[in-house]
Scaffold this active site. Sequence first.
Site, PDB file in Angstrom:
ATOM      1  CE  LYS A 114      -4.316  -1.801   1.730  1.00  0.00           C
ATOM      2  NZ  LYS A 114      -5.411  -1.705   2.669  1.00  0.00           N
ATOM      3  CE  LYS A 197      -5.567  -8.163  -1.602  1.00  0.00           C
ATOM      4  NZ  LYS A 197      -5.535  -7.938  -0.193  1.00  0.00           N
ATOM      5  CE  LYS A 200     -12.783  -4.420   1.584  1.00  0.00           C
ATOM      6  NZ  LYS A 200     -13.120  -4.249   2.990  1.00  0.00           N
TER       7      LYS A 200
HETATM    8  P1  TYM Z   1     -10.228  -6.364   4.639  1.00  0.00           P
HETATM    9  O1  TYM Z   1     -11.256  -5.391   5.063  1.00  0.00           O
HETATM   10  O2  TYM Z   1      -9.298  -5.988   3.538  1.00  0.00           O
HETATM   11  O3  TYM Z   1     -10.891  -7.730   4.195  1.00  0.00           O
HETATM   12  C1  TYM Z   1     -11.837  -8.401   5.024  1.00  0.00           C
HETATM   13  C2  TYM Z   1     -11.621  -9.894   4.927  1.00  0.00           C
HETATM   14  O4  TYM Z   1     -11.736 -10.356   3.572  1.00  0.00           O
HETATM   15  C3  TYM Z   1     -10.605 -11.156   3.239  1.00  0.00           C
HETATM   16  N1  TYM Z   1     -10.318 -10.983   1.791  1.00  0.00           N
HETATM   17  C4  TYM Z   1     -10.226 -11.978   0.898  1.00  0.00           C
HETATM   18  N2  TYM Z   1     -10.360 -13.319   1.034  1.00  0.00           N
HETATM   19  C5  TYM Z   1     -10.230 -14.067  -0.097  1.00  0.00           C
HETATM   20  N3  TYM Z   1      -9.975 -13.553  -1.331  1.00  0.00           N
HETATM   21  C6  TYM Z   1      -9.840 -12.221  -1.499  1.00  0.00           C
HETATM   22  N4  TYM Z   1      -9.610 -11.712  -2.710  1.00  0.00           N
HETATM   23  C7  TYM Z   1      -9.960 -11.368  -0.352  1.00  0.00           C
HETATM   24  N5  TYM Z   1      -9.884 -10.025  -0.172  1.00  0.00           N
HETATM   25  C8  TYM Z   1     -10.101  -9.812   1.145  1.00  0.00           C
HETATM   26  C9  TYM Z   1      -9.482 -10.625   4.109  1.00  0.00           C
HETATM   27  O5  TYM Z   1      -8.456 -11.575   4.268  1.00  0.00           O
HETATM   28  C10 TYM Z   1     -10.210 -10.323   5.407  1.00  0.00           C
HETATM   29  O6  TYM Z   1     -10.317 -11.484   6.203  1.00  0.00           O
HETATM   30  N6  TYM Z   1      -6.658  -5.999   8.124  1.00  0.00           N
HETATM   31  C11 TYM Z   1      -7.973  -6.536   7.854  1.00  0.00           C
HETATM   32  C12 TYM Z   1      -9.058  -5.994   8.752  1.00  0.00           C
HETATM   33  C13 TYM Z   1      -8.846  -6.223  10.223  1.00  0.00           C
HETATM   34  C14 TYM Z   1      -8.924  -7.450  10.901  1.00  0.00           C
HETATM   35  C15 TYM Z   1      -8.745  -7.148  12.284  1.00  0.00           C
HETATM   36  C16 TYM Z   1      -9.130  -8.770  10.492  1.00  0.00           C
HETATM   37  C17 TYM Z   1      -8.625  -5.248  11.151  1.00  0.00           C
HETATM   38  N7  TYM Z   1      -8.566  -5.816  12.388  1.00  0.00           N
HETATM   39  C18 TYM Z   1      -8.742  -8.144  13.255  1.00  0.00           C
HETATM   40  C19 TYM Z   1      -9.125  -9.772  11.476  1.00  0.00           C
HETATM   41  C20 TYM Z   1      -8.941  -9.456  12.832  1.00  0.00           C
HETATM   42  C21 TYM Z   1      -8.330  -6.160   6.417  1.00  0.00           C
HETATM   43  O7  TYM Z   1      -7.778  -5.271   5.844  1.00  0.00           O
HETATM   44  O8  TYM Z   1      -9.377  -6.855   5.917  1.00  0.00           O
END
Ligand code: TYM
Length: 332
Positions: A114, A197, A200
């Site tokens: 990022k 992947k 968003k």
């Molecule tokens: P975020 O908001 O980017 O994504 C949310 C969840 O979706 C999963 N994900 C995917 N899984 C499969 N294929 C994909 N293309 C794909 N894109 C996204 C992510 O792995 C995630 O599980 N850092 C985290 C948010 C967070 C968090 C936490 C997660 C903040 N605190 C505590 C777990 C526990 C994030 O950016 O997710």
Amino acid sequence: MTSKRVLSGIQPTSNSFHLGNYLGALKQWVELQEGHDAFYCIVDLHALTGEIEPKLLRERTLASAAQLIAIGISPEKSTLFVQSHVPQHNQLGWVMECIAGFGEASRMVQFKDKSSKAGADSARVGLFTYPMLQAADILLYQAHFVPVGEDQRQHIELTRDLATRFNTKFGETFRVPEGRILKAGAKIYDLQDPTSKMSKSSESNTGVLEIMDAPEVNIKKIKSAATDAGREVIFDEKEKPGISNLLTIHSSLSGRSITEIENEFAGKGYGDFKAEVAEVVVEYLRPIRDHALELLKDEAHLLTLLHRGGEKAQKTAASTLDMTYKNLGLVQ
Ligand code: TYM
């Protein structure tokens, strides 16, 4: 025996979650509500590490809550809340920043990706400290399991390291959590570029299947998904990344095995296959989208549910933070 704790979070950085979020993480969230004490958090503070657009952030936080309920997260069974409603996240986040090394934080791939996209001068400090806030999210709830997609593996590892380090130095304080990363669905790829992947933040969203998109939009996206060489519908991630991705999507939503789907399309071409994938996706998402749109009509009700979840989350979070402060020698 008390049930095991689950915690996970998702950023409200888009008007809609996509199918990668759903298949990698959210589908597991729904399943894990049963028989577990689940905490699910809309991580709005993490969303501040990107471009901050106040009106959009508010809308997206509410849209996130509506979508989570619409996919089946029950505010009765789980504790569904907004991160900024529970101040202990920032408080423990600071402690984690004081435990983490600069070197290990610098090795986080998500930060490197990022910040290189943003350019070294415009990347913000919050983006760098993001994983320490994420560790705090998890450790505050003494979670056993953290259901996430593959891209979060490194952040969970860091969380485990920080918890172990803290416990060794200051006495048993945190449960060392385990990531729950599925074998199939942990990484769903962009339909136009099936080597990246689904995300968003991708530049074009023509390869991103969104829960809140109208059915016609998703049908079009699937029908124009990048096509691999050859014409057989076979799972082969190396030679046929596009078709393999569509097979994973179909199988995860229809509950049918990949082999069964391959057999169904033996001797038929990509066109027939894509038409069926489109139907499976659209019919699966239709009731979810309708339900979310319905929920969004009553913002006050959504806010009541979120505040209730926040109060409940705060009780658990406060008890972990008290113990942490005490073990650190902060005078109480
Ligand atoms: P975020 O908001 O980017 O994504 C949310 C969840 O979706 C999963 N994900 C995917 N899984 C499969 N294929 C994909 N293309 C794909 N894109 C996204 C992510 O792995 C995630 O599980 N850092 C985290 C948010 C967070 C968090 C936490 C997660 C903040 N605190 C505590 C777990 C526990 C994030 O950016 O997710």
